[in-house]
Enzyme design. Structure first.
Site, PDB file in Angstrom:
ATOM      1  CG  ASP A 143     -26.859  52.357   5.219  1.00 44.90           C
ATOM      2  OD1 ASP A 143     -27.711  52.581   4.346  1.00 44.90           O
ATOM      3  OD2 ASP A 143     -27.024  52.666   6.415  1.00 44.90           O
ATOM      4  NE  ARG A 172     -36.784  58.106   5.205  1.00 45.71           N
ATOM      5  CZ  ARG A 172     -38.071  58.066   4.931  1.00 45.71           C
ATOM      6  NH1 ARG A 172     -38.565  58.872   4.020  1.00 45.71           N
ATOM      7  NH2 ARG A 172     -38.871  57.227   5.536  1.00 45.71           N
ATOM      8  CE  LYS A 223     -25.576  59.022   7.492  1.00 44.90           C
ATOM      9  NZ  LYS A 223     -27.047  58.898   7.394  1.00 44.90           N
ATOM     10  CG  ASN A 224     -27.531  56.220   9.995  1.00 42.91           C
ATOM     11  OD1 ASN A 224     -27.534  57.412   9.672  1.00 42.91           O
ATOM     12  ND2 ASN A 224     -27.526  55.239   9.116  1.00 42.91           N
ATOM     13  CG  ASP A 276     -46.411  54.909   4.541  1.00 48.65           C
ATOM     14  OD1 ASP A 276     -45.172  55.088   4.526  1.00 48.65           O
ATOM     15  OD2 ASP A 276     -46.935  53.800   4.305  1.00 48.65           O
ATOM     16  NE  ARG A 291     -26.923  63.447   3.373  1.00 45.23           N
ATOM     17  CZ  ARG A 291     -28.122  62.945   3.139  1.00 45.23           C
ATOM     18  NH1 ARG A 291     -28.509  62.755   1.901  1.00 45.23           N
ATOM     19  NH2 ARG A 291     -28.921  62.645   4.116  1.00 45.23           N
ATOM     20  CB  CYS A 340     -33.796  60.539  -1.175  1.00 45.24           C
ATOM     21  SG  CYS A 340     -33.345  58.948  -0.577  1.00 45.24           S
ATOM     22  NE  ARG A 342     -34.697  56.561   2.727  1.00 43.78           N
ATOM     23  CZ  ARG A 342     -33.605  57.045   3.320  1.00 43.78           C
ATOM     24  NH1 ARG A 342     -32.826  57.862   2.676  1.00 43.78           N
ATOM     25  NH2 ARG A 342     -33.322  56.700   4.550  1.00 43.78           N
ATOM     26  N   PRO A 343     -41.275  56.766   1.686  1.00 44.79           N
ATOM     27  CG  PRO A 343     -43.072  55.287   1.596  1.00 44.79           C
ATOM     28  CD  PRO A 343     -41.626  55.424   1.214  1.00 44.79           C
ATOM     29  CB  ILE A 349     -33.528  48.102   2.797  1.00 46.16           C
ATOM     30  CG1 ILE A 349     -32.974  46.899   3.576  1.00 46.16           C
ATOM     31  CG2 ILE A 349     -34.094  49.170   3.741  1.00 46.16           C
ATOM     32  CD1 ILE A 349     -33.928  46.221   4.545  1.00 46.16           C
TER      33      ILE A 349
HETATM   34  N1  EPU Z   1     -40.712  53.008   4.891  1.00 45.42           N
HETATM   35  C1  EPU Z   1     -42.013  53.222   4.496  1.00 45.42           C
HETATM   36  N2  EPU Z   1     -42.765  54.128   5.184  1.00 45.42           N
HETATM   37  C2  EPU Z   1     -42.266  54.830   6.243  1.00 45.42           C
HETATM   38  C3  EPU Z   1     -40.925  54.596   6.658  1.00 45.42           C
HETATM   39  C4  EPU Z   1     -40.164  53.668   5.958  1.00 45.42           C
HETATM   40  O1  EPU Z   1     -42.478  52.608   3.550  1.00 45.42           O
HETATM   41  O2  EPU Z   1     -42.999  55.645   6.827  1.00 45.42           O
HETATM   42  C5  EPU Z   1     -39.897  52.023   4.143  1.00 45.42           C
HETATM   43  C6  EPU Z   1     -38.690  52.677   3.462  1.00 45.42           C
HETATM   44  O3  EPU Z   1     -39.042  53.282   2.244  1.00 45.42           O
HETATM   45  C7  EPU Z   1     -37.746  51.499   3.298  1.00 45.42           C
HETATM   46  C8  EPU Z   1     -38.060  50.651   4.541  1.00 45.42           C
HETATM   47  O4  EPU Z   1     -39.303  51.122   5.054  1.00 45.42           O
HETATM   48  O5  EPU Z   1     -38.071  50.780   2.146  1.00 45.42           O
HETATM   49  C9  EPU Z   1     -37.046  50.736   5.638  1.00 45.42           C
HETATM   50  O6  EPU Z   1     -36.682  52.086   5.872  1.00 45.42           O
HETATM   51  P1  EPU Z   1     -36.302  52.607   7.304  1.00 45.42           P
HETATM   52  O7  EPU Z   1     -37.420  53.444   7.826  1.00 45.42           O
HETATM   53  O8  EPU Z   1     -35.833  51.468   8.133  1.00 45.42           O
HETATM   54  O9  EPU Z   1     -35.064  53.552   6.993  1.00 45.42           O
HETATM   55  P2  EPU Z   1     -34.744  54.955   7.610  1.00 45.42           P
HETATM   56  O10 EPU Z   1     -35.040  54.973   9.054  1.00 45.42           O
HETATM   57  O11 EPU Z   1     -35.284  56.026   6.756  1.00 45.42           O
HETATM   58  C10 EPU Z   1     -32.294  54.339   8.331  1.00 45.42           C
HETATM   59  C11 EPU Z   1     -30.923  54.896   8.073  1.00 45.42           C
HETATM   60  C12 EPU Z   1     -30.529  54.583   6.642  1.00 45.42           C
HETATM   61  C13 EPU Z   1     -30.517  53.065   6.471  1.00 45.42           C
HETATM   62  C14 EPU Z   1     -31.911  52.499   6.807  1.00 45.42           C
HETATM   63  C15 EPU Z   1     -31.957  50.996   6.749  1.00 45.42           C
HETATM   64  C16 EPU Z   1     -30.796  56.803   9.535  1.00 45.42           C
HETATM   65  C17 EPU Z   1     -30.745  58.270   9.701  1.00 45.42           C
HETATM   66  N3  EPU Z   1     -30.933  56.333   8.295  1.00 45.42           N
HETATM   67  O12 EPU Z   1     -33.155  54.987   7.414  1.00 45.42           O
HETATM   68  O13 EPU Z   1     -29.211  55.089   6.461  1.00 45.42           O
HETATM   69  O14 EPU Z   1     -30.181  52.747   5.144  1.00 45.42           O
HETATM   70  O15 EPU Z   1     -32.277  52.929   8.133  1.00 45.42           O
HETATM   71  O16 EPU Z   1     -31.029  50.444   7.611  1.00 45.42           O
HETATM   72  O17 EPU Z   1     -30.689  56.066  10.503  1.00 45.42           O
HETATM   73  C18 EPU Z   1     -27.454  56.103   5.271  1.00 45.42           C
HETATM   74  O18 EPU Z   1     -26.858  56.224   6.361  1.00 45.42           O
HETATM   75  O19 EPU Z   1     -26.892  56.328   4.169  1.00 45.42           O
HETATM   76  C19 EPU Z   1     -28.852  55.675   5.266  1.00 45.42           C
HETATM   77  C20 EPU Z   1     -29.631  55.818   4.203  1.00 45.42           C
END
Ligand code: EPU
Length: 420
Positions: free
Chosen positions: A307, A92, A22-23, A124, A399, A116, A121-122, A329
């Protein structure tokens, strides 16, 4: 509404194939918009997050065709700058459309994906990164509104190694003028897959798999064909289920090189695991007795994946001693604790970590999934438990898992899905 019924206590035996990731698939789908033509993608998983992403692509003009796991996206003609809220809100990863849209339309309007249940999960960092690449953001209350006549290369250091932000920057940089350097890039295998996909379309990227990516912008990307890698989280879910229930299970098409920490953890839990990278198989043998783990924390890759944290906690609830698991995380990813406690688990939450007193066995009950990975972990808990469980909230699990019920039932689990 669907419900999953489980009669726990059965050993798992047999072979199970692992679906496409998926990811890995979601950012690659977003990136198809960077190619003014057709992209052919194999092993696209049949899950609802992918359906939403396909809807989003179609809503701005992409034409798609899906058959037998192969998806063709024709992004020749993109003609809108905004997306339907229903598909943005529930997923997201819609934020990954920012960079491709800025390249194709020079403007994008996107609802905030919002918080969520697993944490705030901002977005920014996504916005800051696009600004550094030259985008301008117009203040709007519920919408992200960005414009960029042209994205320009730059040097970016990420304060947190975010998966999605790294992916957005990569998509912006491959067609930006000049050379972009991303310092402290996330190193998750799904980012490498995105880079390899883009390379197959003509992108110039160095440092794939490292914390420092160097991307030299090119003028155009060309049509390409790519196969999505297997899903390391689905593979980990089945591996942990086998450890929890006991038995002997072989994962086929397993992404062995992406599973190092998970396999190491499986061994620490007491299982015997043989992994063959060349053959992409992992065989696990377990007697159902689980060893406690004194301390484990989730981390960015190659650390233990957040995850699979819920699944791990479910197993440790049944272990033979005290374990501590810290979540590094997502701050709110212990939503299954209350469900596990209703199954007899003894767990307390304390400042980003859980302390688990293994109770030797759980008992089945009525359960409710509140998010994707927690839902899969509750299935795992139900399978290990004595007695019957009934799980609602199945749509969350859809999902990310193509057919978790079919796969586990083929391994001998007593599990079925019913419409209620
Ligand atoms: N974060 C911020 N600001 C931002 C972006 C992220 O503060 O603008 C924070 C997040 O809140 C979190 C940390 O940075 O605390 C890391 O988040 P990250 O951006 O790495 O996560 P993501 O890209 O939103 C992906 C996967 C998630 C997985 C995480 C961590 C996808 C579509 N989603 O999310 O997968 O848990 O990386 O490995 O690739 C899932 O599959 O169930 C899932 C949630």
């Amino acid at each position: 509404m669907e419900s999953i019924y489980i009669e726990g206590g059965t050993r798992l035996v047999g072979e199970v194939g692992i679906q496409g990731s998926k990811n890995a698939a979601l950012p690659i789908l977003a990136a198809t918009m960077l190619i003014r033509g057709k992209t052919v993608l194999h092993r696209i998983p049949r899950i609802t997050d992918i359906t939403h992403m396909i809807n989003l692509l179609q809503s701005v003009g992409c034409v798609t065709e899906y058959e037998d796991g192969t998806l063709i996206v024709d992004a020749t003609d993109i003609n809108r700058i905004s997306f339907p809220r229903k598909d943005v809100d529930c997923m997201r990863s819609s934020i990954l459309l920012l960079a491709p849209m800025l390249h194709r339309m020079e403007e994008v309007l996107l609802h905030y994906p919002g918080g969520c249940v697993i944490g705030e999960r901002p977005v920014d960092m996504h916005i800051r990164a696009m600004k550094e690449l030259g985008a301008v953001f117009i203040e709007e209350e519920v919408l992200i509104h960005a414009k960029a006549e042209k994205l320009l290369a730059c040097d970016i250091s990420l304060p947190i190694a975010s998966v999605g932000v790294t992916e957005n920057i990569v998509m912006a940089a491959v067609l930006a003028e000049g050379t972009t350097r991303i310092h402290y890039a996330a190193r998750e295998p799904e980012i490498s897959e995105l880079c390899l996909f883009l390379q197959s379309a003509g992108a110039r990227i160095k440092g794939i798999g490292n914390g420092e990516l160097v991307i030299e912008g090119v003028e155009n990307l060309h049509e390409t064909e790519y196969t999505i890698v297997s899903d390391r989280i689905v593979a980990g879910t089945y591996l942990f289920s086998a450890i929890g229930c006991g038995g002997e299970v072989t994962l086929l098409d397993a992404p062995v090189s992406h599973m190092e920490k998970v396999i190491e953890t499986g061994r620490a839990l007491g299982a015997e695991i043989e992994a063959y990278e060349a053959g992409q198989t992992v065989t696990v043998r377990a007697d159902g007795n689980i060893k406690s783990i004194p301390f484990l924390e989730t981390g960015v890759y190659p650390g233990f994946p957040t995850d699979l944290q819920s699944c791990l906690i479910a197993l440790l609830a049944k272990a033979d001693g005290i374990s501590v698991v810290a979540e590094r995380i997502f701050e709110n990813r212990f939503r299954i604790v209350e469900e596990l406690m209703r199954m007899g688990a003894k767990i307390i939450q304390d400042d980003g970590q859980v302390i688990i007193w293994g109770v030797g066995g759980l008992f089945g009950t009525e359960l409710k999934a509140r998010e994707l990975r927690g839902g899969a972990a509750l299935i795992c808990a139900g399978l290990m438990a004595q007695g019957d469980s009934a799980l609602t909230g199945v749509s969350y699990i859809r999902r990310g898992y193509e057919d978790i019920v079919g796969d586990l039932s083929a391994l001998g689990a007593s599990i079925r899905m019913e419409e209620i």
